[in-house]
Design a protein around this motif. Structure first.
Motif, PDB file in Angstrom:
ATOM      1  N   ILE A  57     -35.387  -1.284   4.504  1.00 40.81           N
ATOM      2  CA  ILE A  57     -34.406  -0.570   5.329  1.00 40.81           C
ATOM      3  C   ILE A  57     -33.586  -1.564   6.143  1.00 40.81           C
ATOM      4  CG2 ILE A  57     -34.137   1.057   7.236  1.00 40.81           C
ATOM      5  CD1 ILE A  57     -36.705   2.436   6.205  1.00 40.81           C
ATOM      6  N   ARG A  58     -34.225  -2.566   6.671  1.00 41.85           N
ATOM      7  CA  ARG A  58     -33.541  -3.583   7.467  1.00 41.85           C
ATOM      8  C   ARG A  58     -32.568  -4.392   6.607  1.00 41.85           C
ATOM      9  NH1 ARG A  58     -37.998  -5.339   9.463  1.00 41.85           N
ATOM     10  NH2 ARG A  58     -38.221  -7.104   8.075  1.00 41.85           N
ATOM     11  N   ASN A  59     -33.010  -4.798   5.429  1.00 43.07           N
ATOM     12  CA  ASN A  59     -32.170  -5.623   4.568  1.00 43.07           C
ATOM     13  C   ASN A  59     -31.030  -4.845   3.926  1.00 43.07           C
ATOM     14  OD1 ASN A  59     -33.670  -7.877   5.087  1.00 43.07           O
ATOM     15  ND2 ASN A  59     -34.963  -7.678   3.274  1.00 43.07           N
ATOM     16  N   ALA A  60     -31.170  -3.530   3.822  1.00 42.45           N
ATOM     17  CA  ALA A  60     -30.134  -2.719   3.183  1.00 42.45           C
ATOM     18  C   ALA A  60     -29.105  -2.205   4.176  1.00 42.45           C
ATOM     19  CB  ALA A  60     -30.792  -1.546   2.454  1.00 42.45           C
ATOM     20  N   ARG A  61     -29.136  -2.712   5.399  1.00 41.43           N
ATOM     21  CA  ARG A  61     -28.192  -2.302   6.425  1.00 41.43           C
ATOM     22  C   ARG A  61     -26.824  -2.930   6.156  1.00 41.43           C
ATOM     23  NH1 ARG A  61     -30.997  -3.871  11.660  1.00 41.43           N
ATOM     24  NH2 ARG A  61     -32.532  -2.299  11.184  1.00 41.43           N
ATOM     25  N   GLY A  62     -25.759  -2.207   6.453  1.00 50.79           N
ATOM     26  CA  GLY A  62     -24.419  -2.791   6.352  1.00 50.79           C
ATOM     27  C   GLY A  62     -23.915  -2.877   4.925  1.00 50.79           C
ATOM     28  N   THR A  63     -23.006  -3.809   4.693  1.00 52.63           N
ATOM     29  CA  THR A  63     -22.392  -3.931   3.370  1.00 52.63           C
ATOM     30  C   THR A  63     -22.912  -5.169   2.659  1.00 52.63           C
ATOM     31  OG1 THR A  63     -20.537  -5.148   4.306  1.00 52.63           O
ATOM     32  CG2 THR A  63     -20.268  -2.784   4.054  1.00 52.63           C
ATOM     33  N   MET A  64     -22.731  -5.175   1.335  1.00 48.44           N
ATOM     34  CA  MET A  64     -23.151  -6.288   0.504  1.00 48.44           C
ATOM     35  C   MET A  64     -22.003  -6.653  -0.421  1.00 48.44           C
ATOM     36  SD  MET A  64     -26.902  -4.973  -0.479  1.00 48.44           S
ATOM     37  CE  MET A  64     -28.094  -4.704   0.807  1.00 48.44           C
ATOM     38  N   VAL A  65     -22.078  -7.832  -1.002  1.00 50.78           N
ATOM     39  CA  VAL A  65     -21.075  -8.278  -1.963  1.00 50.78           C
ATOM     40  C   VAL A  65     -21.672  -8.116  -3.356  1.00 50.78           C
ATOM     41  CG1 VAL A  65     -19.718 -10.249  -2.753  1.00 50.78           C
ATOM     42  CG2 VAL A  65     -20.078  -9.881  -0.323  1.00 50.78           C
ATOM     43  N   LEU A  66     -20.900  -7.511  -4.257  1.00 48.96           N
ATOM     44  CA  LEU A  66     -21.376  -7.329  -5.619  1.00 48.96           C
ATOM     45  C   LEU A  66     -21.446  -8.665  -6.345  1.00 48.96           C
ATOM     46  CD1 LEU A  66     -19.522  -4.224  -7.091  1.00 48.96           C
ATOM     47  CD2 LEU A  66     -21.889  -4.406  -6.434  1.00 48.96           C
ATOM     48  N   ALA A  67     -22.314  -8.744  -7.337  1.00 50.67           N
ATOM     49  CA  ALA A  67     -22.377  -9.920  -8.195  1.00 50.67           C
ATOM     50  C   ALA A  67     -21.066 -10.031  -8.966  1.00 50.67           C
ATOM     51  CB  ALA A  67     -23.560  -9.796  -9.155  1.00 50.67           C
ATOM     52  N   ASP A  68     -20.734 -11.249  -9.398  1.00 46.84           N
ATOM     53  CA  ASP A  68     -19.439 -11.493 -10.041  1.00 46.84           C
ATOM     54  C   ASP A  68     -19.227 -10.640 -11.286  1.00 46.84           C
ATOM     55  OD1 ASP A  68     -18.706 -13.297  -8.138  1.00 46.84           O
ATOM     56  OD2 ASP A  68     -19.417 -15.046  -9.252  1.00 46.84           O
ATOM     57  N   GLU A  69     -20.262 -10.486 -12.102  1.00 41.88           N
ATOM     58  CA  GLU A  69     -20.115  -9.700 -13.329  1.00 41.88           C
ATOM     59  C   GLU A  69     -19.851  -8.228 -13.018  1.00 41.88           C
ATOM     60  OE1 GLU A  69     -19.886 -10.816 -16.472  1.00 41.88           O
ATOM     61  OE2 GLU A  69     -19.863 -12.747 -15.459  1.00 41.88           O
ATOM     62  N   ASP A  70     -20.552  -7.691 -12.011  1.00 45.44           N
ATOM     63  CA  ASP A  70     -20.330  -6.303 -11.626  1.00 45.44           C
ATOM     64  C   ASP A  70     -18.954  -6.134 -10.994  1.00 45.44           C
ATOM     65  OD1 ASP A  70     -22.872  -5.641 -12.511  1.00 45.44           O
ATOM     66  OD2 ASP A  70     -23.770  -6.050 -10.563  1.00 45.44           O
ATOM     67  N   ALA A  71     -18.542  -7.110 -10.205  1.00 47.70           N
ATOM     68  CA  ALA A  71     -17.236  -7.041  -9.549  1.00 47.70           C
ATOM     69  C   ALA A  71     -16.117  -7.036 -10.585  1.00 47.70           C
ATOM     70  CB  ALA A  71     -17.075  -8.209  -8.586  1.00 47.70           C
ATOM     71  N   LYS A  72     -16.295  -7.800 -11.658  1.00 51.24           N
ATOM     72  CA  LYS A  72     -15.300  -7.847 -12.723  1.00 51.24           C
ATOM     73  C   LYS A  72     -15.089  -6.464 -13.331  1.00 51.24           C
ATOM     74  CE  LYS A  72     -15.968 -11.935 -14.721  1.00 51.24           C
ATOM     75  NZ  LYS A  72     -16.447 -12.871 -15.732  1.00 51.24           N
ATOM     76  N   LYS A  81     -13.529 -10.734  -3.748  1.00 51.20           N
ATOM     77  CA  LYS A  81     -14.886 -10.240  -3.983  1.00 51.20           C
ATOM     78  C   LYS A  81     -14.937  -8.756  -3.642  1.00 51.20           C
ATOM     79  CE  LYS A  81     -16.835 -14.709  -3.092  1.00 51.20           C
ATOM     80  NZ  LYS A  81     -18.115 -15.338  -3.149  1.00 51.20           N
ATOM     81  N   VAL A  82     -15.929  -8.059  -4.171  1.00 50.54           N
ATOM     82  CA  VAL A  82     -16.025  -6.612  -3.981  1.00 50.54           C
ATOM     83  C   VAL A  82     -17.190  -6.306  -3.050  1.00 50.54           C
ATOM     84  CG1 VAL A  82     -16.316  -4.404  -5.133  1.00 50.54           C
ATOM     85  CG2 VAL A  82     -15.057  -6.208  -6.264  1.00 50.54           C
ATOM     86  N   LYS A  83     -16.898  -5.605  -1.944  1.00 50.88           N
ATOM     87  CA  LYS A  83     -17.920  -5.201  -0.987  1.00 50.88           C
ATOM     88  C   LYS A  83     -18.344  -3.767  -1.286  1.00 50.88           C
ATOM     89  CE  LYS A  83     -16.096  -5.534   3.035  1.00 50.88           C
ATOM     90  NZ  LYS A  83     -15.870  -5.640   4.475  1.00 50.88           N
ATOM     91  N   CYS A  84     -19.634  -3.469  -1.052  1.00 50.91           N
ATOM     92  CA  CYS A  84     -20.128  -2.115  -1.252  1.00 50.91           C
ATOM     93  C   CYS A  84     -21.278  -1.868  -0.283  1.00 50.91           C
ATOM     94  CB  CYS A  84     -20.596  -1.915  -2.680  1.00 50.91           C
ATOM     95  SG  CYS A  84     -21.989  -2.943  -3.109  1.00 50.91           S
ATOM     96  N   LEU A  85     -21.635  -0.609  -0.140  1.00 47.15           N
ATOM     97  CA  LEU A  85     -22.787  -0.260   0.681  1.00 47.15           C
ATOM     98  C   LEU A  85     -24.067  -0.426  -0.129  1.00 47.15           C
ATOM     99  CD1 LEU A  85     -21.465   2.902   2.512  1.00 47.15           C
ATOM    100  CD2 LEU A  85     -21.905   0.673   3.497  1.00 47.15           C
ATOM    101  N   ALA A  86     -25.177  -0.562   0.564  1.00 43.63           N
ATOM    102  CA  ALA A  86     -26.462  -0.728  -0.097  1.00 43.63           C
ATOM    103  C   ALA A  86     -26.890   0.572  -0.771  1.00 43.63           C
ATOM    104  CB  ALA A  86     -27.506  -1.151   0.920  1.00 43.63           C
ATOM    105  N   ALA A  87     -27.500   0.437  -1.934  1.00 44.25           N
ATOM    106  CA  ALA A  87     -28.000   1.607  -2.656  1.00 44.25           C
ATOM    107  C   ALA A  87     -29.402   1.952  -2.177  1.00 44.25           C
ATOM    108  CB  ALA A  87     -28.026   1.322  -4.151  1.00 44.25           C
ATOM    109  N   GLY A  88     -29.791   3.207  -2.339  1.00 42.39           N
ATOM    110  CA  GLY A  88     -31.159   3.613  -2.057  1.00 42.39           C
ATOM    111  C   GLY A  88     -31.431   3.977  -0.618  1.00 42.39           C
ATOM    112  N   LYS A  89     -30.392   4.328   0.148  1.00 44.46           N
ATOM    113  CA  LYS A  89     -30.620   4.632   1.558  1.00 44.46           C
ATOM    114  C   LYS A  89     -30.231   6.061   1.923  1.00 44.46           C
ATOM    115  CE  LYS A  89     -30.446   2.246   4.947  1.00 44.46           C
ATOM    116  NZ  LYS A  89     -30.078   1.581   6.179  1.00 44.46           N
ATOM    117  N   ARG A  90     -30.070   6.936   0.965  1.00 40.60           N
ATOM    118  CA  ARG A  90     -29.615   8.291   1.269  1.00 40.60           C
ATOM    119  C   ARG A  90     -30.745   9.199   1.738  1.00 40.60           C
ATOM    120  NH1 ARG A  90     -24.438   8.043   2.369  1.00 40.60           N
ATOM    121  NH2 ARG A  90     -23.320   6.943   0.765  1.00 40.60           N
TER     122      ARG A  90
END
Length: 67
Positions: free
Chosen positions: A41-56, A21-30
């Motif tokens: 802000i709380r939910n966008a903390r840390g890393t997230m896993v991309l959806a399968d189609e985006d990861a592909k 799976k592909v991990k990435c940082l949250a968008a929209g926090k710059r």
């Protein structure tokens, strides 16, 4: 076939987990945090896993030698 180059921007932004799976940082926090809700802000903390189609797309086009 020649070797494929990894996109250097993708190297810095994405990591591939052991299961592929592909991990990435949250968008929209710059910037502009004052207009964002505390919940966002709380939910966008840390890393997230991309959806399968985006990861592909990321693995095929930007990180060709990812596991």
């Amino acid at each position: 076939m020649p070797k494929l180059k990894t996109k250097s921007g993708a190297k810095k932004r994405f990591k591939v987990t052991a299961k592929g799976k592909v991990k990435c940082l949250a968008a929209g926090k710059r910037h502009g945090m004052i207009k964002r809700t505390n919940k966002f802000i709380r939910n966008a903390r840390g890393t997230m896993v991309l959806a399968d189609e985006d990861a592909k797309v990321v693995k095929k086009n930007f990180l060709p030698y990812a596991r």
